[in-house]
Design an enzyme around this catalytic site. Structure first.
Site, PDB file in Angstrom:
ATOM      1  N   HIS A 246       0.843  -1.188   0.000  1.00  0.00           N
ATOM      2  CA  HIS A 246       0.000   0.000   0.000  1.00  0.00           C
ATOM      3  C   HIS A 246       0.885   1.248   0.000  1.00  0.00           C
ATOM      4  CE1 HIS A 246       0.531  -0.966   4.385  1.00  0.00           C
ATOM      5  NE2 HIS A 246       0.986   0.268   4.334  1.00  0.00           N
TER       6      HIS A 246
HETATM    7  C1  T46 Z   1       3.036   0.692   6.723  1.00  0.00           C
HETATM    8  C2  T46 Z   1       3.830  -0.545   6.893  1.00  0.00           C
HETATM    9  C3  T46 Z   1       5.308  -0.278   6.933  1.00  0.00           C
HETATM   10  C4  T46 Z   1      -3.618  -0.773  13.856  1.00  0.00           C
HETATM   11  O1  T46 Z   1      -4.663  -1.002  14.470  1.00  0.00           O
HETATM   12  N1  T46 Z   1      -2.875   0.325  14.181  1.00  0.00           N
HETATM   13  C5  T46 Z   1      -1.710   0.611  13.534  1.00  0.00           C
HETATM   14  O2  T46 Z   1      -1.067   1.618  13.875  1.00  0.00           O
HETATM   15  C6  T46 Z   1      -1.267  -0.249  12.475  1.00  0.00           C
HETATM   16  C7  T46 Z   1       0.018   0.056  11.711  1.00  0.00           C
HETATM   17  C8  T46 Z   1      -2.022  -1.329  12.164  1.00  0.00           C
HETATM   18  N2  T46 Z   1      -3.171  -1.585  12.837  1.00  0.00           N
HETATM   19  C9  T46 Z   1      -3.944  -2.784  12.516  1.00  0.00           C
HETATM   20  C10 T46 Z   1      -4.628  -2.752  11.152  1.00  0.00           C
HETATM   21  C11 T46 Z   1      -4.614  -4.195  10.716  1.00  0.00           C
HETATM   22  O3  T46 Z   1      -5.739  -4.855  11.234  1.00  0.00           O
HETATM   23  O4  T46 Z   1      -3.044  -3.898  12.458  1.00  0.00           O
HETATM   24  C12 T46 Z   1      -3.379  -4.781  11.418  1.00  0.00           C
HETATM   25  C13 T46 Z   1      -2.196  -4.987  10.473  1.00  0.00           C
HETATM   26  O5  T46 Z   1      -1.938  -3.765   9.761  1.00  0.00           O
HETATM   27  P1  T46 Z   1      -1.496  -3.733   8.224  1.00  0.00           P
HETATM   28  O6  T46 Z   1      -2.105  -4.883   7.507  1.00  0.00           O
HETATM   29  O7  T46 Z   1      -1.770  -2.376   7.682  1.00  0.00           O
HETATM   30  O8  T46 Z   1       0.088  -3.979   8.375  1.00  0.00           O
HETATM   31  P2  T46 Z   1       1.219  -3.897   7.268  1.00  0.00           P
HETATM   32  O9  T46 Z   1       2.413  -4.568   7.838  1.00  0.00           O
HETATM   33  O10 T46 Z   1       0.745  -4.357   5.941  1.00  0.00           O
HETATM   34  O11 T46 Z   1       1.543  -2.314   7.106  1.00  0.00           O
HETATM   35  C14 T46 Z   1       2.063  -1.581   8.206  1.00  0.00           C
HETATM   36  C15 T46 Z   1       1.339  -0.231   8.339  1.00  0.00           C
HETATM   37  O12 T46 Z   1      -0.086  -0.447   8.402  1.00  0.00           O
HETATM   38  C16 T46 Z   1       1.622   0.704   7.190  1.00  0.00           C
HETATM   39  O13 T46 Z   1       1.205   2.004   7.540  1.00  0.00           O
HETATM   40  O14 T46 Z   1       3.475   1.624   6.079  1.00  0.00           O
HETATM   41  O15 T46 Z   1       3.457  -1.346   8.025  1.00  0.00           O
END
Ligand code: T46
Length: 134
Positions: A49
């Site tokens: 993303h």
């Molecule tokens: C990014 C990369 C480097 C939260 O509730 N709060 C938070 O601050 C974050 C980051 C995530 N979440 C929840 C949302 C999802 O249910 O944690 C779960 C996993 O998040 P996500 O699928 O977005 O994780 P990544 O590793 O794909 O991405 C993350 C960050 O979301 C993003 O901003 O730049 O790490």
């Protein structure tokens, strides 16, 4: 694509190493949020993303992982494997994190609170968005 990697000062002595990071001094934004990922499967790819506004610093404080950055024109892949190095990721950059070592801990310093509306999770929409904002 311009890549900014910070090498933070290490305050080491015979007890070990210590790295301190201060907002607006060692990194270019105020820190509103800190999160980290660990126990990531070695075959897992995360991210996929971009963000409209969010700026972040990624630090692999233990182990290693790779980060792909894509600005809509160029792609570059970097290795993060040093606990005193931080990769700056500006807004409008597509990112993917992969090749995590089993012991990897990836720490992220973020400029904004969590906001799902700031995410662009569709690659075609990301390219359209880049065309509009650049
Ligand atoms: C990014 C990369 C480097 C939260 O509730 N709060 C938070 O601050 C974050 C980051 C995530 N979440 C929840 C949302 C999802 O249910 O944690 C779960 C996993 O998040 P996500 O699928 O977005 O994780 P990544 O590793 O794909 O991405 C993350 C960050 O979301 C993003 O901003 O730049 O790490």
């Amino acid at each position: 694509m311009e890549i900014t990697k910070y090498t933070f000062p290490i305050h080491g002595d015979d007890r070990g190493q210590l790295v301190a990071i201060e907002e607006m001094k060692d990194i270019p934004f105020k820190i509103k949020r800190v999160y980290y990922m660990y126990d990531t499967g070695t075959l897992v790819s995360r991210g996929h993303h971009a963000h409209k506004c969010l700026e972040q610093i990624l630090i692999c404080v233990h182990g290693s992982c790779k980060i792909l950055l894509d600005d809509g024109n160029d792609k570059e892949t970097l290795v993060l494997d040093k606990p005193y190095e931080g990769l700056y990721i500006a807004n409008d950059i597509w990112r993917e994190m992969f090749d995590f070592s089993e012991d990897a801990v990836l720490l992220v310093l973020a400029s904004q609170y969590y906001d799902e509306n700031d995410y662009i999770r569709d690659y075609e929409k990301f390219l359209e968005y880049c065309g509009r904002v650049r």
